[in-house]
Scaffold this active site. Structure first.
Site, short mmCIF file in Angstrom:
data_model
loop_
_atom_site.label_atom_id
_atom_site.label_comp_id
_atom_site.label_asym_id
_atom_site.label_seq_id
_atom_site.Cartn_x
_atom_site.Cartn_y
_atom_site.Cartn_z
N ASN A 1 31.45 -1.67 18.71
CA ASN A 1 30.88 -0.45 18.11
C ASN A 1 29.39 -0.56 17.80
O ASN A 1 28.70 0.45 17.76
CB ASN A 1 31.67 -0.14 16.83
N ASP B 1 28.56 -8.46 12.19
CA ASP B 1 27.42 -7.55 11.92
C ASP B 1 26.24 -8.34 11.39
O ASP B 1 26.38 -9.39 10.77
CB ASP B 1 27.85 -6.49 10.88
N GLY C 1 29.84 12.66 20.07
CA GLY C 1 28.70 13.58 20.07
C GLY C 1 27.78 13.21 18.91
O GLY C 1 27.35 12.06 18.81
N VAL D 1 27.15 12.41 15.05
CA VAL D 1 27.85 11.96 13.85
C VAL D 1 26.79 11.69 12.78
O VAL D 1 25.80 11.00 13.06
CB VAL D 1 28.65 10.67 14.11
N LYS E 1 23.79 3.55 27.21
CA LYS E 1 25.15 4.07 27.00
C LYS E 1 25.81 4.44 28.33
O LYS E 1 27.03 4.32 28.47
CB LYS E 1 25.11 5.26 26.03
N TYR F 1 18.11 4.58 25.19
CA TYR F 1 19.42 4.75 24.54
C TYR F 1 20.42 5.34 25.54
O TYR F 1 21.52 4.81 25.72
CB TYR F 1 19.29 5.64 23.31
N ASP G 1 23.55 -11.74 14.89
CA ASP G 1 22.53 -10.86 15.47
C ASP G 1 22.87 -10.67 16.94
O ASP G 1 22.67 -11.56 17.77
CB ASP G 1 21.14 -11.48 15.31
N1 LIG Z 1 25.80 8.52 14.95
C1 LIG Z 1 25.90 9.17 16.10
O1 LIG Z 1 25.57 10.38 16.18
C2 LIG Z 1 26.42 8.50 17.34
C3 LIG Z 1 26.66 9.27 18.48
C4 LIG Z 1 27.13 8.65 19.63
C5 LIG Z 1 27.36 7.29 19.64
N2 LIG Z 1 27.12 6.55 18.51
C6 LIG Z 1 27.35 5.12 18.60
O2 LIG Z 1 28.28 4.73 17.60
C7 LIG Z 1 28.04 3.38 17.22
C8 LIG Z 1 27.94 3.28 15.71
O3 LIG Z 1 26.83 4.07 15.30
P1 LIG Z 1 26.61 4.57 13.80
O4 LIG Z 1 26.25 6.00 13.89
O5 LIG Z 1 27.73 4.16 12.92
O6 LIG Z 1 25.25 3.77 13.45
P2 LIG Z 1 24.82 2.88 12.19
O7 LIG Z 1 23.38 2.60 12.40
O8 LIG Z 1 25.25 3.51 10.92
O9 LIG Z 1 25.69 1.54 12.39
C9 LIG Z 1 25.41 0.65 13.42
C10 LIG Z 1 25.99 -0.71 13.05
O10 LIG Z 1 25.61 -1.63 14.09
C11 LIG Z 1 25.07 -2.79 13.47
N3 LIG Z 1 24.04 -3.45 14.28
C12 LIG Z 1 22.89 -2.90 14.74
N4 LIG Z 1 22.15 -3.84 15.33
C13 LIG Z 1 22.82 -5.02 15.24
C14 LIG Z 1 22.56 -6.34 15.66
N5 LIG Z 1 21.41 -6.69 16.28
N6 LIG Z 1 23.49 -7.29 15.40
C15 LIG Z 1 24.62 -6.98 14.75
N7 LIG Z 1 24.94 -5.74 14.32
C16 LIG Z 1 24.03 -4.77 14.57
C17 LIG Z 1 24.42 -2.26 12.19
O11 LIG Z 1 24.14 -3.30 11.25
C18 LIG Z 1 25.43 -1.24 11.73
O12 LIG Z 1 26.45 -1.82 10.94
C19 LIG Z 1 26.77 2.94 17.96
O13 LIG Z 1 27.11 2.23 19.14
C20 LIG Z 1 26.14 4.27 18.33
O14 LIG Z 1 25.28 4.18 19.44
C21 LIG Z 1 26.66 7.12 17.37
#
Ligand SMILES: NC(=O)c1ccc[n+]([C@@H]2O[C@H](COP(=O)([O-])OP(=O)(O)OC[C@H]3O[C@@H](n4cnc5c(N)ncnc54)[C@H](O)[C@@H]3O)[C@@H](O)[C@H]2O)c1
Length: 258
Positions: free
Chosen positions: A98, A50, A195, A197, A168, A164, A71
């Site tokens: 993730n 991360d 969906g 979250v 996906k 986005y 990164d």
């Molecule tokens: N939250 C939602 O409603 C939702 C819905 C569908 C899918 N998702 C997917 O679930 C996954 C997790 O999302 P989340 O809601 O926990 O989001 P979040 O923003 O809370 O967490 C995302 C994580 O990815 C890491 N990240 C982002 N850019 C990065 C980079 N350049 N290098 C390394 N790490 C990086 C962040 O530091 C963080 O720890 C994502 O792929 C997101 O697209 C989320």
């Protein structure tokens, strides 16, 4: 040595991931952190990859795992970070891709730079982490499981999310191709389509009215908890999913069914 086996109502529960080496990208917070804790509860050895190293380190320490600063928008750093994670664990059995980023921008205003940034993390990094981990799994001769986080948005595009949603949809496609090519090595590749979250993702633009509207879209009348997504990740990484590959599993509370 303390046994992690527990007894509940006369039934014995063995942790499903004892001695499994699991890498979780974006595991520092949100859904990823829930996935990290869920695997740790079932005995896995974990490495978090991360950018948010100050959040990743304490969580890794808490679960007796490793944190690698990386990164994922940078290809060279992505390969370096994944190799470091695999080395720290002494191999890899499960990769959970993730990490992701989200942007709300009208179609007509998306710049080439913003489009590339979203795709670099959501999609390109997934190809690179998959290459590193699949090569390691092939060298080990053990097979393995790869779980990619896509989104409901990858199946049903929503307004103002062109990059986005497209990134996906590409994850779903990359998952199908990865499954087709890696199955011969005993590597299963599936994706999860959550969906809504309630995490930091999208929090800046989220209103209570939107949350109420989204909740009403689910027959279950609620949004997903990160733990709902983690449960699916564990299932797909487990032996129970040995004959499941190339799939895009909805965790949407019934909002969509395709
Ligand atoms: N939250 C939602 O409603 C939702 C819905 C569908 C899918 N998702 C997917 O679930 C996954 C997790 O999302 P989340 O809601 O926990 O989001 P979040 O923003 O809370 O967490 C995302 C994580 O990815 C890491 N990240 C982002 N850019 C990065 C980079 N350049 N290098 C390394 N790490 C990086 C962040 O530091 C963080 O720890 C994502 O792929 C997101 O697209 C989320």
């Amino acid at each position: 040595m303390i046994s992690r086996m527990s007894v509940d109502g006369g039934r014995q529960h063995c942790p499903r991931f004892e001695n499994h080496r699991v890498v979780v990208t974006g595991g520092a917070r949100g859904i990823g952190a829930s996935i990290v804790r869920a695997f740790a509860n079932e005995g896995a050895n974990i490495a978090i990859v991360d950018l948010l190293i100050d959040e990743a380190r304490p969580l890794a320490t808490d679960v007796g795992g490793h944190a690698v600063e990386c990164d994922l928008s940078d290809p060279a750093d992505t390969v370096k970070g994944m190799n470091a994670a695999v080395s720290a664990l002494g191999g890899i059995d499960v990769l959970v891709n993730n990490a992701g980023v989200f942007k709300i921008t009208p179609l007509l205003d998306i710049s080439a730079e913003e489009w590339d940034w979203v795709f670099s993390i959501n999609t390109r990094a997934m190809l690179l982490t998959t290459q590193v981990s699949a090569r390691a799994m092939i060298d080990q001769g053990t097979g393995g499981k790869i779980v990619n986080t896509a989104s409901m948005g990858g199946k049903v595009g929503a307004a103002n999310q062109a990059h986005y949603a497209a990134s996906k949809a590409a994850v779903i496609s990359l998952t199908q191709v990865s499954a087709a090519e890696l199955g011969v090595y005993g590597i299963n590749v599936n994706s999860i389509c959550p969906g809504y979250v309630l995490t930091e993702m999208g929090a800046a633009t989220r209103t209570p009215e939107m949350v109420a509207e989204w909740s009403a879209m689910s027959p279950l009348g609620r949004l997903a908890d990160p733990a709902d997504v983690a449960s699916m990740a564990l299932f797909l990484a487990s032996d129970d999913a040995d004959y499941c590959t190339g799939q895009a599993m909805n965790v949407t509370g019934g909002m969509i069914s395709h």
